[in-house]
Scaffold this active site. Structure first.
Site, short mmCIF file in Angstrom:
data_model
loop_
_atom_site.label_atom_id
_atom_site.label_comp_id
_atom_site.label_asym_id
_atom_site.label_seq_id
_atom_site.Cartn_x
_atom_site.Cartn_y
_atom_site.Cartn_z
N HIS A 136 94.10 13.31 -95.43
CA HIS A 136 93.42 13.62 -94.16
C HIS A 136 93.52 12.47 -93.16
O HIS A 136 93.19 12.64 -91.99
CB HIS A 136 91.97 14.03 -94.40
CG HIS A 136 91.03 12.91 -94.74
ND1 HIS A 136 90.62 12.63 -96.03
CD2 HIS A 136 90.40 11.98 -93.96
CE1 HIS A 136 89.78 11.61 -96.02
NE2 HIS A 136 89.65 11.19 -94.78
N ASP A 187 94.25 15.65 -101.42
CA ASP A 187 93.89 14.67 -100.38
C ASP A 187 94.48 13.31 -100.68
O ASP A 187 93.82 12.27 -100.50
CB ASP A 187 92.37 14.58 -100.22
CG ASP A 187 91.98 13.92 -98.89
OD1 ASP A 187 92.83 13.88 -97.98
OD2 ASP A 187 90.84 13.42 -98.78
N SER A 234 88.00 5.78 -95.85
CA SER A 234 88.89 6.75 -96.48
C SER A 234 90.25 6.13 -96.77
O SER A 234 90.89 5.55 -95.89
CB SER A 234 89.08 7.97 -95.57
OG SER A 234 87.89 8.69 -95.46
#
Length: 463
Positions: A105, A135, A211
């Site tokens: 992402h 992901d 992230s």
């Protein structure tokens, strides 16, 4: 990887249960903390700047747009306009030659990726393997060599209560280190809508921008890739999730082998967790494992003798309690090998070897994209087979013809990828050639009869 000795930490936290906690005895013990560990691990964590350029259609139209007098004023007014979106995340260097792992992402849709190391060196990067369901994305830095990197730990050895550090770039403030413990394992149901999520849980604070960053242990080895938090406010509440290092290892292996997309073994099977009621009905002493509810005829499990009602408790000796755990364990096992599956049937346990294979493309999917000679150009359909079922997440019982890409016209009319195409203009379709033939000779009205997630519907188009 150099493994710094955390002397002060050991003195404070690793005392026998019967001993009394004592204060540090020297200035060196007080000052040491996590500093040596961070000094060794932090250079392998990078900041990632990703740029995405999207074409956005202008929605407002002026009544004067087709007037020759105003033509110069409205030239290009309704044409697609580029919109630039920037995202910020983190990544972890896994090899000296510039292999970096991050979240899909963060970089999956990027048209331009810039990676900045802790010592402010900058590299252009490209995604060499990405998978939205997991992901994860693997990047290759251009012209990189001799970079600091982290070693991958066997994440199956991680235990609840272990100390952990999260390293990343939260909120874009710069590289930041937070500490905590491993607070849970085998967390599922947190995925991005696809059910593939399987995570290590930590209370080390993780925030937006973290992230793709590293979750490491006290030896400086990578436990997992920080990916998401559980929060109502959008900030860290002490429940963060990391993708286990064992799955990262399989991604790196496939990326280095030249794979264009991540290949996970196909089970051809549906199941559900065994709860207390289900355990009682199956005559089990305790609820454990995943009960098989359905099997495709071409499933490697079906060919190995599994059937509906069997309970799977382990894959290669590792516990399985849900379909998400099953997907994770098979993904980690990789393709081409045999995995040992522990089956419980009638109170008897048995270990059975099952081959880890990709979903077969048999019978051939024979995809067809409709051209301008048909009523819905751009619509792409394919024959349902195990590979199509796996890619689109169709029911194991699906058959016939399915939409793989609605294209611009059918898409605007409500058609979606994964819709099973039952009939066109009242004529049943059994093959992709049937769809082309009917739409090539249709009139001003078109009706598509579809099956979407078990619900039948009809869509009508006027040409």
């Amino acid at each position: 990887m150099i493994r710094p000795a955390l002397t002060a930490l050991a003195i404070i936290l690793a005392l026998p249960a019967a001993a009394e906690t004592r204060v540090p005895q020297s200035q060196a013990e007080i000052a040491l903390g996590f500093a040596p560990l961070v000094k060794e691990a932090a250079p392998a964590v990078v900041n990632i700047y990703a740029k995405v350029v999207r074409q956005v259609q202008q929605r407002r139209r002026s009544p004067f747009m087709n007037d020759p007098f105003f033509d110069d004023f409205f030239r290009g007014f309704a044409e697609p306009q580029p919109r630039v979106e920037n995202s910020l995340g983190s990544g972890v260097i896994l090899s000296a030659d510039g292999i970096v792992v991050s979240n899909y992402h963060v970089v999956g849709s990027a048209t331009e990726i810039r990676v900045v190391t802790a010592d402010r060196r900058e590299y252009n990067a490209r995604v060499i393997l990405g998978d939205k369901a997991s992901d994860l994305a693997i990047l290759q830095l251009e012209e990189a060599e001799g970079l600091p990197h982290l070693d991958l730990r066997n994440s199956d050895e991680v235990q609840v209560g272990e100390l952990a550090l999260a390293i990343g770039n939260p909120f874009g403030v710069g590289q930041t280190v937070s500490s905590g413990i491993i607070s849970g394992l085998a967390r599922t149901g947190m995925g991005a809508g696809d059910g593939f999520g399987y995570y290590i849980q930590t209370d080390a604070p993780i925030n937006p921008g973290n992230s793709g960053g590293a979750l490491i242990d006290v030896n400086g080895d990578l436990i997992g890739i920080n990916t998401r938090i559980l929060s109502r406010s959008g900030g860290s509440n002490g429940i963060g999730f990391a993708i286990p290092a064992n799955l990262v290892k399989e991604f790196v292996a496939q990326a280095r082998s030249g794979a264009e997309e991540f290949q996970r073994p196909w089970a051809g099977m549906a199941g559900q967790p065994v709860d207390a009621d289900l355990a009682a009905s199956l005559g089990m002493d305790l609820p454990e494992g995943m009960v098989v509810s359905d099997l495709h005829a071409e499933s490697p499990f079906a060919k190995a003798g599994f059937r509906a009602g069997d309970v799977i408790t382990h894959v290669d000796g590792e516990v399985v309690n849900s379909p998400s755990e099953m997907v994770f364990r098979m993904s980690v096992a990789g393709l081409g090998d045999m995995s040992v599956i522990t089956r419980l049937r009638g109170g008897e346990r048995e270990e059975i070897e099952v081959p880890m294979i990709v979903a077969p493309d048999q019978p051939p999917a024979n995809p067809v994209q409709l051209d301008e000679k048909t009523a819905l150009p751009g619509l792409t359909v394919a024959r349902v087979n195990p590979q199509v079922i796996a890619r689109l997440g169709l029911p194991l019982s699906a058959e016939g013809v399915v939409v793989t890409d609605p294209g611009p016209y059918a898409g605007r009319g409500g058609v979606q990828a994964g819709d099973q195409l039952l009939a066109v203009n009242g004529q049943a379709v059994a093959s992709t050639d049937d769809v082309y033939a009917i739409l090539a000779g249709s009139g001003r009205w078109i009706q598509l009869d579809l099956n979407r997630h078990g619900r039948r519907m009809a869509l009508r188009f006027r040409l």
